[in-house]
Design a protein around this motif. Structure first.
Motif, PDB file in Angstrom:
ATOM      1  N   GLU A   1      -2.563   1.248   2.714  1.00 27.58           N
ATOM      2  CA  GLU A   1      -2.223  -0.918   2.731  1.00 27.58           C
ATOM      3  C   GLU A   1      -3.042  -1.433   4.622  1.00 27.58           C
ATOM      4  OE1 GLU A   1       1.577  -0.782  -0.727  1.00 27.58           O
ATOM      5  OE2 GLU A   1       1.665  -0.967   1.996  1.00 27.58           O
TER       6      GLU A   1
ATOM      7  N   LEU B   1      -0.578  13.046  -0.208  1.00 28.24           N
ATOM      8  CA  LEU B   1       0.758  13.492  -0.632  1.00 28.24           C
ATOM      9  C   LEU B   1       1.285  12.017  -1.643  1.00 28.24           C
ATOM     10  CD1 LEU B   1       1.807  14.461   2.583  1.00 28.24           C
ATOM     11  CD2 LEU B   1       1.703  16.091   0.709  1.00 28.24           C
ATOM     12  N   ARG B   2       1.138  11.117  -1.064  1.00 37.78           N
ATOM     13  CA  ARG B   2       1.179  10.045  -1.845  1.00 37.78           C
ATOM     14  C   ARG B   2       0.537  10.532  -3.343  1.00 37.78           C
ATOM     15  NH1 ARG B   2       5.636   8.269  -1.441  1.00 37.78           N
ATOM     16  NH2 ARG B   2       6.421   6.819  -0.095  1.00 37.78           N
TER      17      ARG B   2
ATOM     18  N   ARG C   1       4.152   3.300  -2.851  1.00 33.60           N
ATOM     19  CA  ARG C   1       2.886   3.013  -1.754  1.00 33.60           C
ATOM     20  C   ARG C   1       2.803   3.332  -1.104  1.00 33.60           C
ATOM     21  NH1 ARG C   1       6.799  -2.082   1.110  1.00 33.60           N
ATOM     22  NH2 ARG C   1       4.166  -1.862   2.187  1.00 33.60           N
TER      23      ARG C   1
ATOM     24  N   ILE D   1      -4.651  12.568   4.441  1.00 33.14           N
ATOM     25  CA  ILE D   1      -4.108  13.792   3.255  1.00 33.14           C
ATOM     26  C   ILE D   1      -2.099  12.553   3.301  1.00 33.14           C
ATOM     27  CG2 ILE D   1      -2.148  15.497   4.462  1.00 33.14           C
ATOM     28  CD1 ILE D   1      -4.625  16.019   4.318  1.00 33.14           C
ATOM     29  N   ALA D   2      -1.643  11.424   3.980  1.00 32.61           N
ATOM     30  CA  ALA D   2      -1.114  10.691   3.993  1.00 32.61           C
ATOM     31  C   ALA D   2      -0.609  10.683   2.059  1.00 32.61           C
ATOM     32  CB  ALA D   2       0.157   9.648   4.900  1.00 32.61           C
TER      33      ALA D   2
ATOM     34  N   THR E   1       1.268   3.368   2.093  1.00 29.62           N
ATOM     35  CA  THR E   1       1.487   2.818   3.114  1.00 29.62           C
ATOM     36  C   THR E   1       0.017   2.732   4.017  1.00 29.62           C
ATOM     37  OG1 THR E   1       3.087   4.721   4.064  1.00 29.62           O
ATOM     38  CG2 THR E   1       3.907   1.844   2.792  1.00 29.62           C
TER      39      THR E   1
ATOM     40  N   LEU F   1      -5.058  17.074  11.919  1.00 30.24           N
ATOM     41  CA  LEU F   1      -4.101  15.840  11.426  1.00 30.24           C
ATOM     42  C   LEU F   1      -3.598  15.025  12.742  1.00 30.24           C
ATOM     43  CD1 LEU F   1      -2.537  15.051   9.078  1.00 30.24           C
ATOM     44  CD2 LEU F   1      -0.863  16.700   9.881  1.00 30.24           C
TER      45      LEU F   1
ATOM     46  N   PHE G   1      -5.346  11.880   9.249  1.00 30.40           N
ATOM     47  CA  PHE G   1      -3.827  11.646   9.217  1.00 30.40           C
ATOM     48  C   PHE G   1      -3.907  11.141   7.304  1.00 30.40           C
ATOM     49  CE2 PHE G   1      -0.159   9.370   9.334  1.00 30.40           C
ATOM     50  CZ  PHE G   1       0.478  10.681   9.702  1.00 30.40           C
TER      51      PHE G   1
ATOM     52  N   LEU H   1       0.536  12.938  -5.273  1.00 31.85           N
ATOM     53  CA  LEU H   1       1.510  14.047  -5.900  1.00 31.85           C
ATOM     54  C   LEU H   1       2.644  13.189  -6.006  1.00 31.85           C
ATOM     55  CD1 LEU H   1       1.223  17.058  -4.149  1.00 31.85           C
ATOM     56  CD2 LEU H   1       0.287  16.440  -6.017  1.00 31.85           C
ATOM     57  N   LEU H   2       3.431  12.358  -5.123  1.00 34.99           N
ATOM     58  CA  LEU H   2       4.847  11.711  -5.460  1.00 34.99           C
ATOM     59  C   LEU H   2       5.055  10.578  -6.152  1.00 34.99           C
ATOM     60  CD1 LEU H   2       6.021  12.757  -2.485  1.00 34.99           C
ATOM     61  CD2 LEU H   2       6.494  13.714  -3.826  1.00 34.99           C
TER      62      LEU H   2
END
Lengths: 283, 145
Positions: free
Chosen positions: B88, B76-77, B83, B72-73, B85, B11, B69, B79-80
């Motif tokens: 992007e 997580l998005r 955007r 993984i980000a 980002t 990470l 990174f 799941l939630l």
């Protein structure tokens, strides 16, 4: 009509902020959500799993047992195993087990002073424990403690909790896939909560008290240094005092309130101390 | 515990190198956008009035990989919701880089403008599990002298 190209504007199509803040927020949200789900499942398991018939637990164990090391599947010493089984049967007679709950004792030739219960009434006693103990009363307390775990369905609850947690974790990509050897390892390393240990202790004390007519010697194993093996690591971690101290005090309290006339302890059968080859000869 | 350490190392590496690459890439993109600012791009399909130049197809394509990174980000998005980002910036870089490469080809042909500019994207590792994703962007158009 006049056309022109301007420089692409910055920061409209994408964010120029550092992604760390957003990442921390997302991680926190997912982890706390996960913690809540696991907590709910933890309590749900204790309520729901005892409804599973014992016969089903046996089927489950028969499947999982194929993944256990060979030394745990077959005994290395039938004499000792028979003696231990006899003791367990005597104790179980005082413990109001359901008819289908058969207790199966296994002798393991291992130096670790430990005993453990797993699924389907299978209880493992290590030679290391027999080496440490001097009285049969001390051994009976340990065996009765493990039988009490079986009676309370603790191995099933603990195993189920582990299984469900790893399934939830694998859903979010944090856990590995389950195969037979991992299941067997999980069944071999069951951890019980403090409440489960305390309940098993009081059940075992009552059984030992009924079997011998007194509860003297029940504290033997807890007075030994190597108590960590039967203690829950989590319990030790959570409490400032060693868990075994509280358990020892519980036993001593029980003994002082159940004083009998004849309180002589029974020595541990010599056959359990002897090497396996000699154990058949020693009486 | 071991897995957690490996995860954290990956990470950190992903974040460090990813940020460094992204910063350098954006700086390079801005500098080249200045350099090619004389070469105009248009989205209309027809020749401008009074222009009788021959047309030439020009293309530019780029493949940009996500880092650990970002992966993984984005997970997580997933799941939630919301955007992504992290992606992007990636797609923005790819789009602008593809247009720049197209312009570089147009300049070699001596063109002064590119009309009918189109952009297409493709995910290189489409549907492949456990792989690091990458995006391809192709820019193409008709270069005119």
């Amino acid at each position: 009509m006049k056309y022109s190209n301007s420089q692409p504007p910055e920061g409209i199509n994408y964010s120029q902020q550092s992604p760390l803040g957003e990442f921390a927020w997302m991680l926190g949200a997912v982890l706390s959500g996960l913690a809540i789900v696991l907590l709910v499942l933890h309590f749900l398991a204790a309520w729901a799993l005892p409804f599973i018939p014992f016969a089903q637990e046996k089927k489950l164990f028969n499947y999982i047992a194929q993944g256990l090391p060979g030394a745990l599947q077959e005994t290395s010493c039938t004499n000792k195993q028979a003696l231990l089984q006899q003791l367990a049967n005597n104790l179980a007679g005082h413990m109001d087990l359901k008819d289908e709950m058969a207790i199966k004792l296994h002798y393991v030739n291992d130096d670790t002073p430990n005993a453990m219960a797993t699924l389907a009434g299978n209880i493992y006693i290590m030679q290391g424990l027999l080496d440490e103990l001097e009285t049969e009363n001390g051994l009976a307390m340990v065996v009765a403690h493990e039988i009490a775990h079986v009676k309370h369905r603790d191995p099933l609850i603990s195993f189920g909790r582990g299984l469900v947690s790893s399934m939830v974790l694998s859903l979010v990509g944090a856990g590995g896939a389950q195969d037979l050897s991992l299941l067997a390892a999980a069944a071999w390393q069951l951890k019980f909560s403090r409440d489960q240990e305390a309940a098993a202790d009081s059940e075992a004390l009552a059984a030992v008290n009924r079997h011998y007519g007194h509860a003297q010697g029940a504290e033997e194993f807890f007075q030994l240094e190597q108590v960590q093996a039967v203690d829950s690591a989590w319990g030790d971690f959570m409490s400032s005092h060693p868990l075994s101290q509280a358990r020892l005090e519980g036993i001593l309290r029980f003994q002082s309130s159940n004083v009998q006339n004849n309180q002589s302890k029974t020595p541990l059968p010599a056959a359990l101390k002897a090497s396996c080859a000699d154990s058949a000869l020693v009486k | 515990m071991e897995q957690l350490i490996i995860f954290l190392v990956l990470l950190t590496l992903g974040f460090g190198f990813g940020r460094l690459n992204e910063r350098r890439h954006f700086a390079s993109i801005r500098q080249r956008e200045q350099q090619y600012s004389h070469l105009l791009c248009f989205s209309f399909r027809h020749l401008p009035q009074g222009c009788h130049s021959e047309g030439q197809l020009v293309t530019g394509s780029v493949v940009v990989s996500i880092d650990y990174f970002k992966r993984i980000a984005a997970g997580l998005r997933g799941l939630l919701g919301g955007r992504i980002t992290a992606y992007e910036t990636l797609v923005e870089r790819a789009r602008r880089e593809a247009v720049l490469r197209m312009k570089a080809e147009a300049e070699q042909l001596g063109a002064s403008k590119v009309i009918n500019v189109k952009l297409e994207t493709a995910s290189v590792f489409k549907n492949a599990q456990e792989t690091v994703g990458a995006v391809e962007v192709v820019a193409y158009g008709t270069a005119l002298r």
